[in-house]
Design an enzyme around this catalytic site. Structure first.
Site, short mmCIF file in Angstrom:
data_model
loop_
_atom_site.label_atom_id
_atom_site.label_comp_id
_atom_site.label_asym_id
_atom_site.label_seq_id
_atom_site.Cartn_x
_atom_site.Cartn_y
_atom_site.Cartn_z
N THR A 70 20.87 35.62 -42.07
CA THR A 70 20.48 36.98 -42.48
C THR A 70 21.48 37.55 -43.48
OG1 THR A 70 19.22 37.50 -40.48
CG2 THR A 70 20.20 39.36 -41.66
N ASN A 149 9.06 29.70 -39.78
CA ASN A 149 9.53 29.83 -38.42
C ASN A 149 8.43 30.12 -37.41
OD1 ASN A 149 9.43 32.34 -39.91
ND2 ASN A 149 10.30 33.36 -38.12
N GLN A 178 15.34 27.33 -40.86
CA GLN A 178 14.60 26.53 -39.89
C GLN A 178 14.50 25.05 -40.27
OE1 GLN A 178 13.38 27.31 -36.94
NE2 GLN A 178 13.70 29.51 -36.93
N SER A 196 22.00 28.67 -41.03
CA SER A 196 22.63 29.31 -39.89
C SER A 196 22.92 28.26 -38.83
CB SER A 196 21.72 30.41 -39.31
OG SER A 196 22.36 31.10 -38.26
N HIS A 198 23.50 28.22 -35.59
CA HIS A 198 22.91 28.20 -34.25
C HIS A 198 21.48 27.69 -34.24
CE1 HIS A 198 20.14 31.79 -34.01
NE2 HIS A 198 20.77 32.08 -35.12
N CYS A 318 13.37 37.61 -34.13
CA CYS A 318 13.89 38.77 -34.86
C CYS A 318 12.84 39.86 -35.02
CB CYS A 318 14.39 38.34 -36.24
SG CYS A 318 15.73 37.15 -36.18
#
Length: 375
Positions: A70, A149, A178, A196, A198, A318
């Site tokens: 983000t 996603n 993703q 990202s 995670h 999100c």
């Protein structure tokens, strides 16, 4: 709880957690400090940066470490659009983007930009023919996510890059959050790309922005000039080191994991295809199956599965608390009932065949339980 919400977040590799702990204990120093311990920490930071660039086959790029995709998306969009404003006002994006893209673009409309949406094909990819018709001298920015996603559609990134070669002033940003380890995509030629940790079994709090021409980026927040003066703030070295370890492990096993998940994906689809009030979205990336219980609410199905020890989600984590219909499913021309009844099943490296069997049993039980509610 059997976990089928890997598109929201993934369980960290044990090795990544060990790297995080070791780095926290031995290299807790500020990488910007000029004493020897700070220099040692800085060397570890640069080693992680080099390893990630090498693993991603982006050796001619720079990598700015951030806290999340983000943040990476915000830096790329806000920084480049401010720079591009004198040269044009049109932004092109897909109908499939994450809120960290869509909400920034909505804000940029207030600054005089026009946002145009590329149509979506029936398979959930951007319509390249429509993209070509939208291109003109006023377009300065194009942003398309690599893997969706919600349904897992894999976008034709290299085809888009080829189209944009005729428009050198256009900046092309790719949200690859993703995609890492889930789709074999060549990102060379994109101007910026976000990831990202995670999402690929790293720890939370580390992200990255790959940049082809670092000189074009300016900070969107100001501070001590960390990360090439693009993203100020003390870097999260333990999470970054763990991200490098997680990326190496993810890519080393990606082919085997994806083949296994592809088989599971087909098995889930086959198990529900004859249920009259169930609709399954198109298949692409192996780890996502989007299923709609027509006539029910997705939240009801999620809760019913949760009571049976199965964790799935509705739309993206999100946006799951927002009272709006999902943009991706709208772009695929689904009815309101299909969208409202949709759930996302997302698998990961630890998903087993036994997990899938229990999921299928639970899906059929919930289907029978809902009974007359379904259409």
């Amino acid at each position: 709880m059997i976990y089928f919400d890997n598109a929201a977040t993934t369980a960290p590799f044990k090795e990544a957690l060990q790297t995080y702990m070791m780095t926290s204990e031995r290299y807790f120093y500020n990488t910007a400090s000029i004493h020897q311990s700070g220099k040692d920490a800085a060397r570890l930071l640069e080693a992680a940066r080099g390893q990630i660039l090498d693993l991603m086959d982006l050796k001619n790029y720079d990598l700015v470490f951030t806290s999340s995709a983000t943040e990476s998306n915000n830096i790329a969009l806000q920084s480049m659009l401010r720079r591009k404003k004198p040269f044009g006002k049109t932004i092109l994006t897909s109908e499939l983007e994450h809120p960290s893209i869509v909400n920034v673009l909505e804000e940029m409309k207030q600054d005089g930009f026009t946002v145009k949406y590329i149509k979506t094909t029936e398979s959930g990819t951007v319509d390249l023919s429509h993209l070509r018709t939208l291109m003109d001298s006023d377009v300065v920015f194009v942003t398309v996510m690599a893997v969706n996603n919600i349904i897992g559609s894999v976008q034709p990134i290299q085809d888009i890059i080829l189209i944009l070669q005729d428009y050198p002033k256009v900046h092309f940003h790719v949200d690859a959050t993703q995609a890492i380890g889930k789709a074999d995509i060549d990102y060379n030629g994109a101007d910026t790309m976000s990831i990202s940790a995670h999402k690929f079994n790293g720890v939370k709090g580390a992200g990255g922005l790959f940049v082809r021409d670092l000189a074009t980026l300016k900070p969107v927040q100001y501070g001590g000039g960390h990360e090439y003066n693009v993203r100020s703030g003390t870097v999260n070295l333990p999470a970054i080191a763990a991200m490098a370890k997680a990326l190496r492990l993810t890519l080393s096993e990606a082919r085997l994991v994806n083949q296994r998940l592809k088989d599971y994906n087909l098995k889930i689809r086959a198990a529900v295809k004859d249920l009259k009030a169930v609709y399954v979205q198109p298949k692409d990336a192996p780890y996502i199956v989007n299923v709609s219980f027509i006539g029910a609410k997705g939240e009801v199905v999620v809760n019913a599965l949760s009571k049976r020890g199965i964790a799935v989600s509705t739309t993206s984590a999100c946006a799951s608390k927002l009272a709006t219909l999902n943009e991706t499913l709208l772009a695929l021309h689904n009815s309101d009932e299909v969208i409202e009844g949709s759930i996302r099943i997302s698998m990961g490296r630890t998903t087993s065949e036994e997990d899938v069997e229990q999921l299928i049993t639970a899906l059929k039980e919930v289907y029978e339980e809902l009974g007359d509610v379904l259409k």
